[in-house]
Design a protein around this motif. Structure first.
Motif, PDB file in Angstrom:
ATOM      1  N   THR A   1     -10.959  19.763  10.803  1.00 33.42           N
ATOM      2  CA  THR A   1     -11.862  18.941  11.560  1.00 33.42           C
ATOM      3  C   THR A   1     -11.752  19.279  13.068  1.00 33.42           C
ATOM      4  O   THR A   1     -10.730  19.100  13.672  1.00 33.42           O
ATOM      5  CB  THR A   1     -11.951  17.584  11.398  1.00 33.42           C
ATOM      6  OG1 THR A   1     -11.924  17.354  10.120  1.00 33.42           O
ATOM      7  CG2 THR A   1     -12.919  16.671  12.281  1.00 33.42           C
ATOM      8  N   LEU A   2     -12.745  19.761  13.674  1.00 37.07           N
ATOM      9  CA  LEU A   2     -12.783  20.242  15.204  1.00 37.07           C
ATOM     10  C   LEU A   2     -13.694  19.358  15.650  1.00 37.07           C
ATOM     11  O   LEU A   2     -14.766  18.815  15.433  1.00 37.07           O
ATOM     12  CB  LEU A   2     -13.515  21.597  15.251  1.00 37.07           C
ATOM     13  CG  LEU A   2     -12.770  22.652  14.260  1.00 37.07           C
ATOM     14  CD1 LEU A   2     -13.264  24.094  14.302  1.00 37.07           C
ATOM     15  CD2 LEU A   2     -11.186  22.784  15.131  1.00 37.07           C
ATOM     16  N   ASN A   3     -13.650  18.994  17.217  1.00 38.94           N
ATOM     17  CA  ASN A   3     -14.316  18.359  17.852  1.00 38.94           C
ATOM     18  C   ASN A   3     -15.490  19.423  18.643  1.00 38.94           C
ATOM     19  O   ASN A   3     -15.041  20.487  19.342  1.00 38.94           O
ATOM     20  CB  ASN A   3     -13.498  17.687  19.164  1.00 38.94           C
ATOM     21  CG  ASN A   3     -12.705  16.665  18.641  1.00 38.94           C
ATOM     22  OD1 ASN A   3     -12.968  15.763  18.032  1.00 38.94           O
ATOM     23  ND2 ASN A   3     -11.499  16.636  18.976  1.00 38.94           N
ATOM     24  N   GLY A   4     -16.635  18.999  17.964  1.00 39.61           N
ATOM     25  CA  GLY A   4     -17.693  19.921  18.402  1.00 39.61           C
ATOM     26  C   GLY A   4     -18.306  19.258  19.691  1.00 39.61           C
ATOM     27  O   GLY A   4     -18.359  18.431  20.127  1.00 39.61           O
ATOM     28  N   ALA A   5     -19.622  20.111  20.037  1.00 37.18           N
ATOM     29  CA  ALA A   5     -20.643  19.896  21.092  1.00 37.18           C
ATOM     30  C   ALA A   5     -21.751  19.131  20.248  1.00 37.18           C
ATOM     31  O   ALA A   5     -21.319  18.221  19.372  1.00 37.18           O
ATOM     32  CB  ALA A   5     -21.046  20.984  22.091  1.00 37.18           C
ATOM     33  N   ASP A   6     -22.768  19.531  20.652  1.00 40.78           N
ATOM     34  CA  ASP A   6     -24.098  18.895  20.054  1.00 40.78           C
ATOM     35  C   ASP A   6     -24.091  19.592  18.441  1.00 40.78           C
ATOM     36  O   ASP A   6     -23.632  20.722  18.224  1.00 40.78           O
ATOM     37  CB  ASP A   6     -25.158  19.419  20.746  1.00 40.78           C
ATOM     38  CG  ASP A   6     -25.411  20.632  20.876  1.00 40.78           C
ATOM     39  OD1 ASP A   6     -26.348  21.401  20.458  1.00 40.78           O
ATOM     40  OD2 ASP A   6     -24.778  21.453  21.612  1.00 40.78           O
ATOM     41  N   ARG A   7     -25.056  19.073  17.814  1.00 41.03           N
ATOM     42  CA  ARG A   7     -25.146  19.512  16.418  1.00 41.03           C
ATOM     43  C   ARG A   7     -25.505  20.644  16.028  1.00 41.03           C
ATOM     44  O   ARG A   7     -25.295  21.658  15.267  1.00 41.03           O
ATOM     45  CB  ARG A   7     -26.024  18.439  15.667  1.00 41.03           C
ATOM     46  CG  ARG A   7     -26.457  18.683  14.321  1.00 41.03           C
ATOM     47  CD  ARG A   7     -27.480  17.592  13.905  1.00 41.03           C
ATOM     48  NE  ARG A   7     -27.760  17.824  12.335  1.00 41.03           N
ATOM     49  CZ  ARG A   7     -28.706  18.881  11.841  1.00 41.03           C
ATOM     50  NH1 ARG A   7     -29.287  19.401  12.665  1.00 41.03           N
ATOM     51  NH2 ARG A   7     -28.987  18.985  10.485  1.00 41.03           N
ATOM     52  N   GLN A   8     -26.765  21.303  16.922  1.00 42.17           N
ATOM     53  CA  GLN A   8     -27.271  22.490  16.812  1.00 42.17           C
ATOM     54  C   GLN A   8     -26.249  23.704  17.259  1.00 42.17           C
ATOM     55  O   GLN A   8     -26.107  24.734  16.467  1.00 42.17           O
ATOM     56  CB  GLN A   8     -28.541  22.799  17.422  1.00 42.17           C
ATOM     57  CG  GLN A   8     -29.388  23.897  17.128  1.00 42.17           C
ATOM     58  CD  GLN A   8     -29.807  23.884  15.611  1.00 42.17           C
ATOM     59  OE1 GLN A   8     -30.355  22.935  15.301  1.00 42.17           O
ATOM     60  NE2 GLN A   8     -29.305  24.826  14.929  1.00 42.17           N
ATOM     61  N   THR A   9     -25.514  23.478  18.222  1.00 46.99           N
ATOM     62  CA  THR A   9     -24.379  24.649  18.556  1.00 46.99           C
ATOM     63  C   THR A   9     -23.443  24.518  17.239  1.00 46.99           C
ATOM     64  O   THR A   9     -23.290  25.803  17.132  1.00 46.99           O
ATOM     65  CB  THR A   9     -23.673  24.135  19.744  1.00 46.99           C
ATOM     66  OG1 THR A   9     -24.719  23.952  20.696  1.00 46.99           O
ATOM     67  CG2 THR A   9     -22.578  24.934  20.011  1.00 46.99           C
ATOM     68  N   SER A  10     -23.150  23.611  16.696  1.00 46.32           N
ATOM     69  CA  SER A  10     -22.413  23.885  15.724  1.00 46.32           C
ATOM     70  C   SER A  10     -22.946  24.615  14.388  1.00 46.32           C
ATOM     71  O   SER A  10     -22.173  25.392  13.671  1.00 46.32           O
ATOM     72  CB  SER A  10     -21.578  22.453  15.069  1.00 46.32           C
ATOM     73  OG  SER A  10     -20.977  21.879  16.101  1.00 46.32           O
TER      74      SER A  10
END
Length: 185
Positions: A13-22
């Motif tokens: 599990t990674l800490n992402g930014a916004d949903r669409q970037t992921s």
């Protein structure tokens, strides 16, 4: 003391930014299908995206619409992740540099002897490796079994790193141990 025996990686599990970037990166660039999404059960204000890595394991990403991508290199602190290595076929490896550059990523290629490695940073700065073994293990064997024997051969030869001849000799040894010949040679 009794061990707690693991059987593989369940998920990362990674800490992402916004949903669409992921979604744009993990599915759009790396082709991992987004197959499940829900709120983070520990912090419901965060999203939790589940991507199929292609071998039955999962990459998940916590998302927050208030976070935006930053391509800066992540700090290499003790206990932090250095990079995430993803397995690819030799065919995919041969096309990856061109395709990643078309998406705007800078790449570095490395020949590791027993495998090829391509490195690049994903939109949040995490170093990603696309790794491709240069050999297939005998039927019923794993890459780890081949490399363990190749390692022993490397050490016995006094070599610094596993080379092609160590892998080739390990493949012969493993193959011979799985099927007994009726011939003496």
């Amino acid at each position: 003391m009794d061990k707690v025996q693991v059987q593989g990686i369940h998920h990362v599990t990674l800490n992402g930014a916004d949903r669409q970037t992921s979604i744009d990166f993990w599915q759009g660039v790396l082709g991992m299908t987004l197959f499940f999404e829900q709120p983070n059960l520990d912090e419901p204000e965060l999203g939790h995206l589940y991507f199929d890595s292609g071998d039955g394991t999962t990459i998940t990403v916590f998302t927050d619409e208030g976070r935006k991508p930053s391509e800066r290199k992540l700090h290499q602190q003790v206990g932090s992740v250095h990079h995430l290595a993803l397995s690819v076929s030799q065919a995919t490896y041969r096309m990856a540099e061109e395709r990643l550059k078309a998406h705007g990523f800078a790449v570095t290629l490395r020949d590791r002897g027993f495998m090829d490695s391509l490195y690049f940073r994903e939109p949040l700065g995490l170093l990603i490796e696309l790794a491709s073994y240069k050999f297939e293990p005998p039927q019923g064997c794993t890459h780890a079994q081949v490399l363990a024997i190749a390692h022993a051969k490397r050490v016995a030869a006094g070599d610094d790193a596993i080379a092609t001849q160590h892998v080739a000799d390990a493949l012969v040894e493993l193959s011979a141990s799985h099927v007994k010949s009726l011939s003496p040679s």
